[in-house]
Structure formats: structure tokens, C-alpha cells
Design an enzyme around this catalytic site. Structure first.
Site, mmCIF file in Angstrom:
data_model
loop_
_atom_site.group_PDB
_atom_site.id
_atom_site.type_symbol
_atom_site.label_atom_id
_atom_site.label_comp_id
_atom_site.label_asym_id
_atom_site.label_seq_id
_atom_site.Cartn_x
_atom_site.Cartn_y
_atom_site.Cartn_z
ATOM 1 N N HIS A 10 39.392 31.716 48.420
ATOM 2 C CA HIS A 10 38.582 32.435 49.402
ATOM 3 C C HIS A 10 37.218 31.792 49.652
ATOM 4 C CE1 HIS A 10 41.689 35.385 48.901
ATOM 5 N NE2 HIS A 10 41.129 36.220 49.741
ATOM 6 N N HIS B 168 36.798 31.405 53.372
ATOM 7 C CA HIS B 168 35.777 32.128 54.140
ATOM 8 C C HIS B 168 34.876 31.165 54.904
ATOM 9 C CE1 HIS B 168 35.870 36.148 51.686
ATOM 10 N NE2 HIS B 168 36.858 36.051 52.548
ATOM 11 N N LYS C 182 47.333 42.970 41.314
ATOM 12 C CA LYS C 182 46.006 43.389 41.752
ATOM 13 C C LYS C 182 45.566 44.650 41.029
ATOM 14 C CE LYS C 182 42.757 43.810 45.423
ATOM 15 N NZ LYS C 182 42.404 43.561 46.820
ATOM 16 N N ARG D 130 37.692 40.312 38.180
ATOM 17 C CA ARG D 130 38.159 40.568 39.551
ATOM 18 C C ARG D 130 37.816 39.418 40.489
ATOM 19 N NH1 ARG D 130 37.915 46.280 42.903
ATOM 20 N NH2 ARG D 130 38.781 45.480 44.844
ATOM 21 N N ASN E 7 39.485 35.934 44.219
ATOM 22 C CA ASN E 7 38.893 35.107 45.276
ATOM 23 C C ASN E 7 39.431 33.682 45.274
ATOM 24 O OD1 ASN E 7 37.203 37.124 46.369
ATOM 25 N ND2 ASN E 7 35.682 36.769 44.775
ATOM 26 N N ARG F 183 28.856 61.485 52.543
ATOM 27 C CA ARG F 183 28.687 60.837 51.231
ATOM 28 C C ARG F 183 30.017 60.607 50.504
ATOM 29 N NH1 ARG F 183 24.119 64.280 51.442
ATOM 30 N NH2 ARG F 183 22.212 63.071 51.679
ATOM 31 N N GLU G 91 34.003 44.240 40.388
ATOM 32 C CA GLU G 91 33.904 42.790 40.498
ATOM 33 C C GLU G 91 32.691 42.225 39.751
ATOM 34 O OE1 GLU G 91 35.246 39.622 43.889
ATOM 35 O OE2 GLU G 91 33.741 41.074 44.486
ATOM 36 N N HIS H 249 42.783 35.001 58.539
ATOM 37 C CA HIS H 249 42.307 35.021 57.152
ATOM 38 C C HIS H 249 43.290 34.384 56.169
ATOM 39 C CE1 HIS H 249 40.325 36.362 53.519
ATOM 40 N NE2 HIS H 249 41.429 36.990 53.143
ATOM 41 N N GLU I 237 48.552 35.388 50.496
ATOM 42 C CA GLU I 237 47.982 36.259 49.466
ATOM 43 C C GLU I 237 49.028 36.629 48.409
ATOM 44 O OE1 GLU I 237 44.861 37.122 49.072
ATOM 45 O OE2 GLU I 237 43.872 36.977 51.017
ATOM 46 N N LYS J 276 37.695 47.951 47.926
ATOM 47 C CA LYS J 276 36.628 47.192 48.583
ATOM 48 C C LYS J 276 36.708 47.444 50.080
ATOM 49 C CE LYS J 276 35.696 42.899 47.186
ATOM 50 N NZ LYS J 276 35.886 41.527 46.637
#
Length: 371
Positions: A251, A255, A230, A244, A248, A125, A240, A270, A189, A147
Site C-alpha cells: 500500500h 497509494h 484480517k 495491523r 499495508n 457521536r 493500528e 486501488h 487484496e 477503519k
């Protein structure tokens, strides 16, 4: 010796430091033991990174008093971000009898960081987690912010958790061994942070990008500035739900292009997808009369100058039509009554979240972009 810069990610009692500098892997043990005394670790890496940096990390950990209980070296590439390899990591961590206050150490690029972070987030956990990113892309983006996750056949990064690391060690020296294509992909990036809300940083990169590629203090400062950008966003919006999403930028298109190539790294990695996506986002913003076409020209010129692809036509091989690309986009982002959420811009460093973009406008733009 190059300087070391510290950037704090301010999350209250879960705050942590990002250390940026050369030679940090050799000092990893003393750095980790100072923050996580008595910890034992499992190192998760990929076979390519292991060949270059694993022994140096093990030596650096053990000389600093950190015991390495397990080492898991996985195949390199985006296809590793799936359930089968997640299970392999979880089983290895449990098999080494690591406890909750022990740590999973991710040594690698974004794929390894995402996968190892997800494993750390779900084993017992939630175990402690240290990021040691070895690609520029991971140092300025995926290693910061918590993330984590894996891909699904239905899309990228659709399965995962938010799980913040205890420490990020961004060793700028390891980037010297990075293939130039991978360095360029990470640079996309870097440039993204300037295009979101730091126009002075984008202008600095336009002037200094060669020095960033060469290494030394310019590289360290560029990585640090990206991490500050960031960290600021993550501190404001950890999960997010608001700002946040600005991270993206590029992206949504990127993506979709990655999905269209079936995540084939030989065709598109990427950061290259993000580069093309950022140009598309600026061109789409100009088409919607939100920004000057000159901004899109400037963004494309800079990314092209560093050797990045900037158009869909730059991707080798057959690409699907506009309708299929739109299908990938609607899977990637939430759709509400035919309207899509995009990160658009009013100019360099003036990005914003647009929540009501008609899919018909996107489809028409994609058709023109493929023409």
C-alpha cells in the site's frame, strides 16, 4: 445452495460476525433484525450499485421487518470520498430522524463503506453500522476492521475514525455482476493475506484462482480465509499501533501511484495499485538482500497470470519521476529523520514492519523501477 461461512471479529463486547455466502442480501432483514431488533436504517450506496442491488436489499430488509427510513445514492468513484458527500450523508441521516441505535447500512464497495462508516461514526457521536460490501476488495479488506474515512487533497484516507460495524454481510453472489477489472483488483487484496503470513493460502490461490473467479464454494472459502486473516490482525491490534500495519503490504507504493494518477480510476484502481505495490515491495526487499529475487518473480508471475498490472510501466499515461513519487510516499507514511516505514518481506508469507528504511534507498529503487 452454496454454504454460508461465519467469521467472528473478536473484539470483546464489540465483537461482530462476518457472514460470507450467496443470497445474503435477500435475507438481510431477518439477519439484521435478529442482531439489532427494532432498528431503522438509512442505506448509503452509489448509483451503479443501486441500479443492480438496491431494490433487492430494500425488499430483503423490509420482508425481515427492518424499516428503511432513507436511501442515499451517491456518484460512483473515489472522488466521492470527500467532505461534500460526507455532509450529504450526514444531513440525510439526520433528516430521516434516525436515532443513535438505528443503523447506517453501507451497500457498495470500499468508497461507500469508508464514507458511510465515517458518517455513522460521527452522527450523534456514533450510530450503529452494517457493512454490505458489493466488491471483492471491500469484502476481503475495507469492510472488516472499522477503519473509516475520506480523502484529503493532501492524501488518501487522512481524515476518519475507527468505528466498528455491528455486522458484515458479504454476499458472494453479487460479485457475479462485478466488472472483471474490479474483481481482479479485489483479488490483489486476497493474495495479500497469503503474502503477509499465510504462505499456504498463497500457494492455494496459485492452484485455485480460476475457481475463485468462477464462483461457488472456492470463492466463498477464499473470501472467508481472507476475512479470518484480517479478523486475527484486527483482534490483536484494533487501532493500528503494531501488527495491523502489516495489512499495508503493497500500500505504501500503491497509494503513491494512486496519488500520482490523481485517483483517476480509468488509469488505476486501488487494487491495481496494491498489486504493483506488492511486486515493488518484494523486489525492493530482494534489492536490500532481505529476500530471494525468486519470491518477487513468483509474486509477479501469479498476479500477472490473473490479469493484474505488476509494473509502474503498466499504468497508462504519463507518470511523474522518482522524486515526485517519493514525495507522495513521505506524505502517506510517517517520516522520522529521513527514514521511512515500509512493509517488507523475507519471503512469501514472511512480511514484517521495517521502520528505518532510508529514503535514499527508496529513491534509487524508484529510479530503477521507472527505467
Amino acid at each position: 445452495m452454496s454454504k454460508t461461512v461465519t467469521v467472528e471479529v473478536g473484539l470483546g463486547d464489540r465483537a461482530y460476525d462476518i457472514l460470507i455466502g450467496s443470497g445474503l442480501i435477500a435475507r438481510a432483514g431477518e439477519t439484521i433484525s435478529a442482531r439489532l431488533p427494532g432498528t431503522r436504517v438509512a442505506i448509503v450506496t452509489d448509483e451503479n450499485v443501486a441500479a443492480s442491488h438496491l431494490e433487492a436489499l430494500k425488499s430483503g430488509l423490509e420482508s425481515g421487518g427492518v424499516a428503511v427510513a432513507a436511501t442515499i445514492a451517491l456518484p460512483a468513484g473515489e472522488k466521492t470520498k470527500g467532505f461534500a458527500f460526507l455532509q450529504e450523508v450526514v444531513d440525510a441521516v439526520l433528516g430521516a430522524r434516525l436515532e443513535r441505535r438505528d443503523a447506517v447500512v453501507a451497500l457498495g464497495g470500499g468508497v461507500i463503506g469508508d464514507l458511510a462508516g465515517f458518517a455513522a461514526g460521527i452522527v450523534r457521536r456514533g450510530m450503529d453500522f452494517v457493512q454490505i460490501p458489493t466488491s471483492l476488495l471491500a469484502q476481503v479488506d475495507s469492510s472488516v476492521g472499522g477503519k473509516t474515512g475520506i480523502n484529503s487533497a493532501r492524501g488518501k484516507n487522512l481524515i476518519g475514525v475507527f468505528h466498528q460495524p455491528k455486522l458484515v454481510l458479504a454476499d458472494s453472489g453479487v460479485l457475479d455482476t462485478l466488472p472483471i477489472r474490479e474483481f481482479r483488483a479485489g483479488y490483489a487484496e486476497l493474495a495479500k493475506y497469503g503474502l503477509i503470513d499465510r504462505p499456504d493460502f498463497f500457494a492455494w490461490l496459485e492452484k485455485n484462482w480460476r475457481e475463485v473467479f468462477e464462483g461457488g464454494d472456492a470463492r466463498i472459502e477464499a473470501i472467508a480465509e481472507a476475512c479470518r486473516a484480517k479478523a486475527d490482525v484486527v483482534a490483536r491490534d484494533e487501532f493500528e499501533t503494531g501488527d495491523r500495519a502489516l495489512l499495508n503490504l503493497g500500500h505504501t507504493f500503491g497509494h503513491a501511484l494512486e496519488a500520482a494518477t490523481a485517483y483517476d480510476g480509468a488509469r488505476l484502481v486501488h487494487g491495481e495499485g496494491v498489486a504493483i505495490g506488492m511486486v515493488l515491495a518484494h523486489r525492493f526487499s530482494a534489492r536490500l538482500n532481505l529476500a530471494s529475487p525468486d519470491d518477487a518473480v513468483r509474486v509477479e508471475a501469479h498476479l500477472k497470470a490473473v490479469g493484474l498490472p505488476t509494473r509502474i510501466a503498466d499504468i497508462p499515461g504519463e507518470m511523474p519521476g522518482a522524486d515526485k513519487l517519493l514525495d507522495y510516499i513521505t506524505q502517506d507514511k510517517k517520516v522520522s529523520r529521513g527514514a521511512l516505514t515500509f512493509i517488507l518481506t523475507r519471503g512469501i508469507g514472511q512480511s514484517f514492519i521495517a521502520k528505518d528504511v532510508p529514503s535514499s534507498e527508496v529513491l534509487a529503487f524508484l529510479r530503477d523501477s521507472l527505467g
